[in-house]
Motif scaffolding. Structure first.
Motif, PDB file in Angstrom:
ATOM      1  N   LEU A   1      26.348  21.630   3.512  1.00  0.00           N
ATOM      2  CA  LEU A   1      27.566  21.191   4.044  1.00  0.00           C
ATOM      3  C   LEU A   1      28.701  20.501   3.014  1.00  0.00           C
ATOM      4  O   LEU A   1      28.361  19.646   2.332  1.00  0.00           O
ATOM      5  N   THR A   2      29.791  20.836   3.044  1.00  0.00           N
ATOM      6  CA  THR A   2      30.876  20.715   1.949  1.00  0.00           C
ATOM      7  C   THR A   2      32.013  19.855   2.836  1.00  0.00           C
ATOM      8  O   THR A   2      32.353  20.308   4.031  1.00  0.00           O
ATOM      9  N   VAL A   3      32.538  18.736   2.410  1.00  0.00           N
ATOM     10  CA  VAL A   3      33.490  18.182   2.992  1.00  0.00           C
ATOM     11  C   VAL A   3      34.796  18.067   2.111  1.00  0.00           C
ATOM     12  O   VAL A   3      34.820  17.738   1.041  1.00  0.00           O
ATOM     13  N   VAL A   4      36.019  18.388   2.904  1.00  0.00           N
ATOM     14  CA  VAL A   4      37.403  18.518   2.002  1.00  0.00           C
ATOM     15  C   VAL A   4      38.045  17.391   2.552  1.00  0.00           C
ATOM     16  O   VAL A   4      38.225  17.502   3.924  1.00  0.00           O
ATOM     17  N   ILE A   5      38.570  16.405   2.001  1.00  0.00           N
ATOM     18  CA  ILE A   5      39.350  15.236   2.476  1.00  0.00           C
ATOM     19  C   ILE A   5      40.688  15.401   1.752  1.00  0.00           C
ATOM     20  O   ILE A   5      41.083  15.065   0.834  1.00  0.00           O
ATOM     21  N   GLN A   6      41.766  15.587   2.900  1.00  0.00           N
ATOM     22  CA  GLN A   6      42.869  15.622   2.366  1.00  0.00           C
ATOM     23  C   GLN A   6      43.687  14.049   2.531  1.00  0.00           C
ATOM     24  O   GLN A   6      43.315  13.365   3.445  1.00  0.00           O
ATOM     25  N   GLY A   7      44.172  13.657   1.550  1.00  0.00           N
ATOM     26  CA  GLY A   7      44.702  12.441   1.253  1.00  0.00           C
ATOM     27  C   GLY A   7      45.816  12.192   0.434  1.00  0.00           C
ATOM     28  O   GLY A   7      46.332  13.189  -0.571  1.00  0.00           O
ATOM     29  N   MET A   8      46.402  10.835   0.324  1.00  0.00           N
ATOM     30  CA  MET A   8      47.388  10.716  -0.650  1.00  0.00           C
ATOM     31  C   MET A   8      46.884  10.695  -2.047  1.00  0.00           C
ATOM     32  O   MET A   8      45.615  10.627  -2.315  1.00  0.00           O
TER      33      MET A   8
ATOM     34  N   ASP B   1      37.873   5.819  -3.699  1.00  0.00           N
ATOM     35  CA  ASP B   1      37.926   4.451  -2.632  1.00  0.00           C
ATOM     36  C   ASP B   1      38.323   4.696  -1.371  1.00  0.00           C
ATOM     37  O   ASP B   1      38.379   4.127  -0.574  1.00  0.00           O
ATOM     38  N   ASN B   2      39.050   6.097  -1.149  1.00  0.00           N
ATOM     39  CA  ASN B   2      39.235   6.535   0.372  1.00  0.00           C
ATOM     40  C   ASN B   2      37.874   6.160   1.200  1.00  0.00           C
ATOM     41  O   ASN B   2      36.869   6.573   0.857  1.00  0.00           O
ATOM     42  N   ALA B   3      38.332   5.631   2.470  1.00  0.00           N
ATOM     43  CA  ALA B   3      36.977   5.194   3.048  1.00  0.00           C
ATOM     44  C   ALA B   3      36.153   6.215   3.505  1.00  0.00           C
ATOM     45  O   ALA B   3      34.890   6.107   3.561  1.00  0.00           O
ATOM     46  N   VAL B   4      36.706   7.310   3.847  1.00  0.00           N
ATOM     47  CA  VAL B   4      35.812   8.539   4.473  1.00  0.00           C
ATOM     48  C   VAL B   4      35.302   9.120   3.132  1.00  0.00           C
ATOM     49  O   VAL B   4      34.170   9.790   3.263  1.00  0.00           O
ATOM     50  N   VAL B   5      35.874   8.957   2.192  1.00  0.00           N
ATOM     51  CA  VAL B   5      35.212   9.736   0.864  1.00  0.00           C
ATOM     52  C   VAL B   5      33.964   8.666   0.429  1.00  0.00           C
ATOM     53  O   VAL B   5      32.885   9.311   0.293  1.00  0.00           O
TER      54      VAL B   5
ATOM     55  N   ARG C   1      29.275  10.201  -7.898  1.00  0.00           N
ATOM     56  CA  ARG C   1      30.473  10.197  -8.390  1.00  0.00           C
ATOM     57  C   ARG C   1      31.520  10.046  -7.475  1.00  0.00           C
ATOM     58  O   ARG C   1      32.699  10.018  -7.608  1.00  0.00           O
ATOM     59  N   GLY C   2      31.358   9.973  -5.873  1.00  0.00           N
ATOM     60  CA  GLY C   2      32.187  10.047  -5.068  1.00  0.00           C
ATOM     61  C   GLY C   2      32.779  11.461  -4.799  1.00  0.00           C
ATOM     62  O   GLY C   2      32.434  11.856  -3.762  1.00  0.00           O
TER      63      GLY C   2
ATOM     64  N   ARG D   1      29.996  18.448  -3.531  1.00  0.00           N
ATOM     65  CA  ARG D   1      30.109  18.491  -1.851  1.00  0.00           C
ATOM     66  C   ARG D   1      31.096  17.992  -1.145  1.00  0.00           C
ATOM     67  O   ARG D   1      31.415  17.657  -0.017  1.00  0.00           O
ATOM     68  N   ILE D   2      31.877  17.169  -1.947  1.00  0.00           N
ATOM     69  CA  ILE D   2      33.058  16.297  -1.628  1.00  0.00           C
ATOM     70  C   ILE D   2      34.345  16.637  -2.524  1.00  0.00           C
ATOM     71  O   ILE D   2      34.120  16.407  -3.538  1.00  0.00           O
ATOM     72  N   VAL D   3      35.386  16.889  -1.804  1.00  0.00           N
ATOM     73  CA  VAL D   3      36.267  17.438  -2.580  1.00  0.00           C
ATOM     74  C   VAL D   3      37.574  16.778  -2.128  1.00  0.00           C
ATOM     75  O   VAL D   3      37.799  16.494  -0.737  1.00  0.00           O
ATOM     76  N   TYR D   4      38.357  15.991  -2.805  1.00  0.00           N
ATOM     77  CA  TYR D   4      39.697  15.176  -2.347  1.00  0.00           C
ATOM     78  C   TYR D   4      40.730  15.994  -2.637  1.00  0.00           C
ATOM     79  O   TYR D   4      41.061  16.479  -3.689  1.00  0.00           O
ATOM     80  N   ALA D   5      41.383  16.553  -1.511  1.00  0.00           N
ATOM     81  CA  ALA D   5      42.635  17.389  -1.740  1.00  0.00           C
ATOM     82  C   ALA D   5      43.810  16.682  -1.552  1.00  0.00           C
ATOM     83  O   ALA D   5      44.471  16.547  -0.390  1.00  0.00           O
ATOM     84  N   GLU D   6      44.207  16.106  -2.945  1.00  0.00           N
ATOM     85  CA  GLU D   6      45.540  15.232  -2.938  1.00  0.00           C
ATOM     86  C   GLU D   6      46.904  16.032  -2.488  1.00  0.00           C
ATOM     87  O   GLU D   6      46.967  16.914  -3.108  1.00  0.00           O
TER      88      GLU D   6
END
Length: 318
Positions: free
Chosen positions: A228-235, A241-245, A256-257, A261-266
């Protein structure tokens, strides 16, 4: 210098391969849109054609890479989106309580933003008018907090935030200005209540998020959950430090945060663009291992390492 030149040429070659923007020679997608006048490219058309073919082939590889991921969760605003087995399920997890607490706590942000410019100087007619209008909005919000279902302590905190803001506005309007010292005092006095609202908001968000993720986990195989991979859309600023990250990093054991499996889509609020970023990172991760034996090397600027000696030469003491 010859070694540096060779490294530079290698870097440029990889940069062309991994570039995902529109190259200088690419045709605009919409011919009806006015385009800025630019100098004619000096790169031979044959090389431009090669670059277009490279980008097309890379995009195909990215699509194939995305197709191998059995399940993806996209965190988009108030929603969690699960894409699994060709299906897309959207669930709203952010509760109204979160937004109500945010609305009240943000009043400090509004007042600071409006008053931080030119401290100690007259506000002027327009800023005074805006401040009076905001006071009306803040005063109207006070009775509305009683309809949000808050417990007594939380409700008292909302009224305290609003009353403090109203008193501060009245003092500023009376003087027609505010000093930097007084503005800072107001912000510092507001901090405990604002942070208490933030803590309550975070709990509301994360409890609902965890509940939904665990519900989805029950319907996944061990293989699907493990991939399972998570993509988090954010500023821009929150990132690791994003709560969901933070939540998913702890859940998956990603030290590493952000990781495989965790992608921060800035700033990528478009779902397809966010997924393209995931595909790019997955494919670039494999390229990183193939070329550098480092799964994260291509996540940095390819020119990063070879740029340092060039900068050393440019900025060397005469």
């Amino acid at each position: 210098m010859r070694i540096r030149l060779v490294l530079g040429m290698l870097a440029v070659g990889f940069l062309v391969m991994c570039s995902h923007g529109q190259s200088p020679g690419d045709k605009p997608k919409n011919g009806s849109e006015p385009q800025p006048v630019v100098a004619k490219s000096v790169v031979p058309e044959e090389l431009e054609a090669l670059n277009r073919a490279t980008r097309k082939m890379y995009a195909g590889g990215r699509e194939l890479e995305l197709s191998t991921i059995p399940a993806v969760i996209i965190v988009s605003g108030d929603d969690l989106i699960l894409r699994k087995n060709g299906k897309r399920v959207v669930v709203t997890v952010i509760p109204p309580e979160y937004h109500a607490l945010k609305c009240v706590a943000h009043s400090m942000l509004a007042l600071f933003g409006h008053l931080a410019h030119g401290p100690g100087k007259p506000l002027g007619e327009e800023r005074v008018k805006t401040l009076k209008e905001y006071r009306n909005s803040l005063a109207a919000a006070a009775p509305a907090t009683e309809t949000c279902g808050f417990d007594p302590e939380t409700l008292a905190r909302q009224k305290r935030i609003i009353e403090r803001g109203l008193a501060f506005i009245d003092a500023v309007l009376k003087d027609g200005q505010v000093s930097a010292v007084d503005l800072t005092k107001f912000c510092r006095a507001s901090r405990p209540d604002a942070l208490a609202n933030a803590a309550a908001s975070a709990r509301a968000q994360l409890v609902a998020t965890h509940r939904q993720v665990m519900a989805w986990k029950k319907d996944m195989t061990a293989e699907e959950w493990g991939a399972l991979t998570v993509v988090i859309q954010g500023m821009q600023t929150p990132r690791v430090d994003n709560a969901v990250v933070q939540y998913f990093a702890r859940l998956f054991g990603e030290t590493r945060g952000e990781g495989r499996r965790i992608v921060y889509a800035e700033g990528l609020w478009d779902e397809d663009k966010a997924l393209n970023l995931l595909g790019t990172l997955r494919l670039d991760g494999k390229l990183s291992v193939a070329v550098f034996n480092d799964p994260f090397r291509m996540y940095r600027d390819l020119l990063a390492d070879v740029a340092r000696p060039v900068i050393d030469d440019l900025l060397a003491a005469p």
